[in-house]
Design an enzyme around this catalytic site. Structure first.
Site, PDB file in Angstrom:
ATOM      1  CE  LYS A 280      -3.870  -1.717   2.542  1.00 27.73           C
ATOM      2  NZ  LYS A 280      -5.027  -1.496   1.627  1.00 27.73           N
ATOM      3  NE  ARG A 354     -11.049  -9.738  -2.377  1.00 23.61           N
ATOM      4  CZ  ARG A 354     -11.373  -8.688  -3.051  1.00 23.61           C
ATOM      5  NH1 ARG A 354     -11.694  -9.005  -4.485  1.00 23.61           N
ATOM      6  NH2 ARG A 354     -11.121  -7.369  -2.854  1.00 23.61           N
TER       7      ARG A 354
END
Ligand code: BES
Ligand code: MN
Ligand code: ZN
Length: 499
Positions: A280, A354
């Site tokens: 990130k 996920r």
């Protein structure tokens, strides 16, 4: 905070550091305000006549009587037009009462609520809201401060509910609210803790501690070795780059007969999300310590369920892992096999939530659930879509979605349903695996939910994307959401009425 219900006839006769009384527009005073006005020689009528408070819902004004032996302070709070009292006006009233109380040093207070019940919010629901709101307002973070900072000075709240309700039932409603408020605070605390303290092992210990104090709760921690034996290649791909071992934390609450199907809560517990090899940007990366807020809400809800001793079965599963880059980390393009047997091409290691959730959701099948709800700070796209007010909600069952919506309304911790249409599924088809872990630029929250949907076909399931609702950025603080909504959902399933 300590709560108790009262049935007082004269607000002027009660000793308190702060009486909180409603006022209405056009100089209309509540009965309690009139009684105090009489006792204190017209101070309230004078303040109202001077125009210092209009009585609109959410207005407030703090007055000092100089009477240390009686009612030392009077906090006037606007409730809006009396005949138009509704849930929205009451929320503003309660929020203003809390703000007013926070602005002074009163150690106890007396809230005059006898005129505040309305069709939309009967007295029992109002008292639950008061208990929940004041308790959660009393939370103050101090864990990593060398000197604790002052929080709410008031440690005791008496609530006058007049003749509207029997004292025992009123106290029960206040207590339920307090217990949910404490659950909200548990979630805030875990969320706020930094990533170097709140690791997957720390969360596992919290679960062990919770089970020690309660014989209805059993905890089991699945270590990486057991997860490997179960074939959780997707879950394990996330912790590959971290020194912190992943943990799958299972808490089993048995409040009803073993034959009753459990409600299963699944929390995303990424204790720090750097993005992994798909690193990130640096700006606001610190906020990714909050990436375990789904897990925190599961802990908070379990605290509330235990305190309320709900007569239902609940299984809480926390998928705890840290997402860091290293020479051992998973790389974009890697293919892993999930516990379900489906293979996954990991195109972006930052879509890690996920990956831990899908194996945990497959594991949930063994509990033969009545319903499964996962809670996850899953996508930045959900923040773009819904901002910070509504949780993104997805469900493969309309009734479950309606039940969650109702629980969100009664706790004002609301979800908004999003589409889980098959049309979106092709965005996550992969040339090299059964599925890929990102779905391209459009509908990022939806394609993340569609990914999870491929693992939840065997039961009734809802997914809550809480990326926009789990914490505030300025000032930075976990909100404790959606513990309110989940607690109300489970109260409803247990058939508990607020009276
Ligand atoms: N934890 C983040 C989601 C997130 C981002 C929550 C910002 C709150 C604020 C999640 O793991 C993530 O990184 N998602 C990616 C998915 C993308 C790579 C498909 C995102 O949203 O950018
Ligand atoms: Mn991520
Ligand atoms: Zn994440």
């Amino acid at each position: 905070m300590d709560f108790s219900a009262k049935t007082l006839k004269d607000a002027g006769a009660a000793k308190t550091a702060c009486a909180i009384v409603p006022v209405y527009p056009r100089k209309a005073l509540s009965a309690a305000a009139k009684q105090l006005d009489k006792r204190y020689k017209g101070v309230i009528a004078d303040a109202v006549a001077a125009g210092d408070i209009a009585g609109t819902a959410g207005d407030s004004l703090l007055l000092h009587t100089g009477d240390e032996k009686g009612v030392r302070r009077i906090l006037l709070v606007g409730a809006g037009t009396r005949s138009k009292l509704d849930a929205a006006a009451l929320r503003k009233f309660v929020a203003a009462a809390i703000r007013g109380l926070k602005s002074c040093k009163a150690k106890d207070a007396m809230l005059h609520a006898e005129e505040l019940a309305c069709e939309e919010v009967p007295m029992g629901a109002l008292l639950e809201q008061v208990g929940r709101s004041f308790e959660s307002a009393s939370y103050q973070y101090s864990e990593t401060l060398s000197k604790p900072r002052p929080g709410l000075a008031a440690a005791r709240l008496q609530v006058n509910c007049g003749e509207a309700m029997k004292t025992a039932a009123a106290n029960r409603a206040l207590k339920l609210g307090k217990q949910i408020g404490e659950g909200i605070n548990v979630a805030k605390q875990l969320g706020n803790l930094p990533g170097n303290i709140c690791t997957p092992s720390y969360l596992a210990n919290e679960a062990r501690k919770l089970a020690k104090g309660d014989n209805k709760l059993t905890t089991r921690i699945l270590e990486e070795k057991q997860m490997r034996e179960l074939g959780m290649g997707s879950f394990l791909s996330v912790s590959a780059g971290s020194e912190q071992p992943a943990k799958l934390i299972a808490m089993h609450y048995k409040g009803a007969a073993a034959s009753k199907k459990p409600y299963v809560l699944v929390g995303k517990g990424i204790t720090f999300d750097s993005g992994g090899i798909s690193l990130k940007p640096g700006l606001k990366m610190d906020e990714m310590k909050f990436d375990m807020c789904g897990a925190a809400s599961v802990f908070g809800t379990m605290h509330a369920v235990l305190a309320m001793k709900l007569p239902i079965n609940v299984v809480a599963l926390v998928a705890a892992s840290e997402n860091l880059p290293s020479g051992k980390a998973t790389k974009p393009g890697d293919v892993v096999t999930s516990m379900s047997g489906q293979t996954i091409e990991i195109l972006n290691t930052d879509a890690e939530g996920r990956l831990v959730l899908c194996d945990t959701l497959t594991y949930a099948e063994r509990f033969k659930p009545a319903a499964v709800i996962d809670i996850a700070t899953l996508t930045g796209a959900c923040v773009v879509a819904l901002g910070s007010h509504a949780h993104g909600m997805y469900a493969n069952d309309d009734k479950l979605a309606e039940q969650l919506t109702a629980a969100g309304d009664s706790s004002h911790d609301r979800p908004w349903r999003m589409p889980l249409w098959d049309d979106y599924q092709k965005q996550i088809d992969s040339p090299f695996a059964d599925i890929q872990n990102i779905g391209g630029p459009g509908g990022g929250s939806i394609t993340a939910a569609c990914f999870l949907a491929r693992f939840t076909k065997k039961y009734k399931w809802a997914h809550l994307d809480i990326a926009g609702t789990a914490w505030d950025s300025s000032p930075k603080a976990a909100t404790g959401r959606p513990v309110g909504m989940l607690s109300h959902y489970l109260l409803d399933r247990a058939g508990v009425k607020l009276g």
